[in-house]
Design a protein around this motif. Structure first.
Motif, PDB file in Angstrom:
ATOM      1  N   ARG A  70      -5.437   6.771   5.560  1.00  0.00           N
ATOM      2  CA  ARG A  70      -5.691   5.568   5.980  1.00  0.00           C
ATOM      3  C   ARG A  70      -6.393   5.691   7.472  1.00  0.00           C
ATOM      4  N   THR A 109      -9.476   4.570   3.002  1.00  0.00           N
ATOM      5  CA  THR A 109      -9.440   3.499   3.024  1.00  0.00           C
ATOM      6  C   THR A 109      -9.157   2.801   3.982  1.00  0.00           C
ATOM      7  N   PHE A 115     -11.748  -2.531   6.146  1.00  0.00           N
ATOM      8  CA  PHE A 115     -12.663  -1.180   5.400  1.00  0.00           C
ATOM      9  C   PHE A 115     -12.388  -0.655   6.617  1.00  0.00           C
ATOM     10  N   ASN A 161     -11.689  -1.604   0.866  1.00  0.00           N
ATOM     11  CA  ASN A 161     -10.662  -3.264   0.515  1.00  0.00           C
ATOM     12  C   ASN A 161     -11.717  -4.773   1.601  1.00  0.00           C
ATOM     13  N   LEU A 243      -9.062   0.346  -4.200  1.00  0.00           N
ATOM     14  CA  LEU A 243      -8.070   1.323  -3.575  1.00  0.00           C
ATOM     15  C   LEU A 243      -7.654   2.511  -5.030  1.00  0.00           C
TER      16      LEU A 243
END
Length: 321
Positions: A70, A109, A115, A161, A243
């Motif tokens: 992430r 992500t 993003f 996302n 995700l």
């Protein structure tokens, strides 16, 4: 594909084996996707989760075969900064060096609503005051901070996302597969800023969507939705929870034969990487040229002032008398 009865019999046997393998893999792929794959005890010596603050990693699924990376600067919409890039390099190096045992796939992500919103505003401003020769070198280094994702030996899926703009979308293009939220905004908005595209955009995009669609997206800086991106092939598909969908796909990949998967990843990337180095150098040089322009300076300030840029540098290229 069945030119003879002998081959047909072999193919039928092979298909039966593949179906049995998929029957084994399917529960793994679907088990989470009423929720997420649970954190699992990773292979001995590996951490189930780790953090460098700017980039967070966790291992999920049986035996921790899936790594979720992430980008973790939600307050800045995960803008592509040197700090974020250095943290990402460290994460990739650790996965390659220490944590590759048992690794089957990687999902990337962004934390929060985005993003990645692309380049950092101060970094963009600094480029106008630097020299073209330094900027060309700085950009090559900057690209590589994020393109090192392609050194991972397993499939990499970008779970888009939220907004993926400019360099943020370039980062996603360097991944093997992209899955996006239907309303996620995506755009290679470089020319709208007065800047040549970079980080492999002119190389990866035509091979993904075709030269004509790539030309329209790159030359206009058009922003499209996840649904439109799926229609033109920029993303593999859309999902309300990208995700979860990416983890589902990663689980199916991680359940397949690891040697076969890794060698297939290598084959696909080697084909795509032909000419990449030359494209990156061309992009760095072209961006360095644009950074020195008055149009670029106005484009950057237009972002800060939330207005449309006033581009006026229409030049002729005739030799002066």
């Amino acid at each position: 594909e069945r030119p003879s009865l002998v081959i047909a019999g072999s193919l039928c046997h092979g298909v039966a084996v593949m179906l049995r393998l998929w029957d084994v893999a399917r529960p793994l792929a679907r088990s989470s996707f009423r929720g997420r794959l649970p954190l699992a005890a990773p292979p001995r010596g590996l951490c189930s989760s780790s953090s460098s603050d700017a980039v967070v990693v966790e291992r999920v699924g049986p035996e921790g075969r899936i790594a979720i990376i992430r980008l973790n600067r939600p307050d800045k919409l995960n803008a592509m900064t040197t700090e974020l890039g250095d943290a990402f390099v460290a994460v990739v190096a650790k996965l390659n060096r220490d944590d590759a045992q048992g690794l089957g796939a990687v999902v990337i992500t962004g934390a929060g609503k985005a993003f990645s919103a692309g380049g950092d505003l101060q970094f963009l401003r600094d480029r106008h005051t630097d020299t073209p020769s330094r900027n060309a070198s700085i950009m090559r280094t900057f690209y590589q901070r994020f393109l090192c994702v392609r050194s991972l030996p397993v499939p990499v899926i970008a779970a888009i996302n939220g907004p993926a703009m400019g360099a943020g979308l370039c980062f996603a293009l360097a991944c093997d597969v992209r899955i996006a939220a239907p309303k996620a905004k995506m755009g290679l908005t470089f020319t709208a800023l007065g800047l040549h595209p970079g980080m492999g955009a002119t190389h990866f995009l035509p091979s993904i969507v075709g030269p004509q669609v790539a030309a329209e997206l790159l030359l206009t800086g058009k922003v499209i939705s996840g649904e439109e991106a799926a229609q033109c092939g920029l993303v593999a598909r859309t999902a309300e929870d990208p995700l979860a969908a990416a983890i589902e796909s990663a689980a199916a990949m991680a359940a397949a034969g690891p040697v076969a998967v890794r060698t297939t990843v290598r084959s696909l990337r080697m084909r795509q990487d032909v000419g990449l180095d030359q494209a990156l150098q061309r992009e760095a040089d072209a961006q360095a040229q644009c950074y020195a322009s008055l149009d670029y300076r106005d484009g950057v300030e237009a972002i800060a002032e939330k207005r449309k840029p006033n581009f006026a540098q229409f030049e002729h290229y005739r030799e002066q008398a």
